[in-house]
Design an enzyme around this catalytic site. Sequence first.
Site, PDB file in Angstrom:
ATOM      1  N   SER A 146       0.843  -1.191   0.000  1.00 31.23           N
ATOM      2  CA  SER A 146       0.000   0.000   0.000  1.00 31.23           C
ATOM      3  C   SER A 146       0.874   1.235   0.000  1.00 31.23           C
ATOM      4  O   SER A 146       2.025   1.198   0.475  1.00 31.23           O
ATOM      5  CB  SER A 146      -0.893   0.001   1.247  1.00 31.23           C
ATOM      6  N   TYR A 159      -2.867  -0.602  10.325  1.00 31.53           N
ATOM      7  CA  TYR A 159      -2.731  -0.946   8.908  1.00 31.53           C
ATOM      8  C   TYR A 159      -1.392  -0.471   8.356  1.00 31.53           C
ATOM      9  O   TYR A 159      -0.682  -1.230   7.682  1.00 31.53           O
ATOM     10  CB  TYR A 159      -3.881  -0.319   8.113  1.00 31.53           C
ATOM     11  N   LYS A 163       1.793  -2.786   6.777  1.00 31.39           N
ATOM     12  CA  LYS A 163       2.327  -2.621   5.424  1.00 31.39           C
ATOM     13  C   LYS A 163       3.795  -2.189   5.441  1.00 31.39           C
ATOM     14  O   LYS A 163       4.571  -2.570   4.554  1.00 31.39           O
ATOM     15  CB  LYS A 163       1.475  -1.630   4.632  1.00 31.39           C
TER      16      LYS A 163
END
Length: 254
Positions: A146, A159, A163
């Site tokens: 991402s 999150y 990543k």
Amino acid sequence: MTLPKTPSFRLDGKRALVAGASSGIGQACAVALAEAGAHVTLVARGTGKLNALKDEMTAQGMQVSVLPLDICDIAKTETAVADQGPYDILVNSAGLARHTPATDTTEPDYDAVTNLNVKGAYFLTRAIAKGLLIANKPGSLINISSQMAHVGAIDRAVYCGTKHAVEGFTKSMAIEWGPHQIRVNTICPTFIRTPLTEPTFSNPDRMKWINEKIKLGRIGEVEDIMGAVVFLASDAAALITGTSLLIDGGWTAD
């Protein structure tokens, strides 16, 4: 004069495994690889969507098989990959996000997101690489990361952390397996229109933030990822490993 020849983007004769293939980016990657000539194994937890996708792709002449699998089950994943492999190409698009302010993060949410985005991704990548090493074959392993692996964002501490971790182990694996011609890279998309992202796009405040950050002035579509995954999987990217291909509309440019 002998002119240079462009390396092939074709994937004929290659076997690819795409995790998270039942929808969104994973589905688009599966179609792209199959269109380029690869035999694609579709992986996700449920069989309904996978079988429907297989039927549609097969009807268009693509080579496809289905492997129902939860990549968080490490033992079953490693056994399945060893039994069905070796695979020349991995695209891991399985992922999870549970966005809250960092002060509101629950331990179950942290564990669920980390278990899939980091642990599952790590051991799936390792399982594919082990098959290639045993077979003494080169390969291209691609994790869908991402843009949030390169920046931070409100409500996305967990999150973003997962990543960033994917970027870290990708670089280390690329160094370790480079002498065996196994390439390991990530693709880092911006916000892509999928069923999972629709709640974000329905939030006016979030859309204002997104539109201000994406320099090209639009959110991404799954088609924006398809050419990139074929490129990284193919001989055209033969000297690319340990890096990130940012498909972010310029989000991380500043």
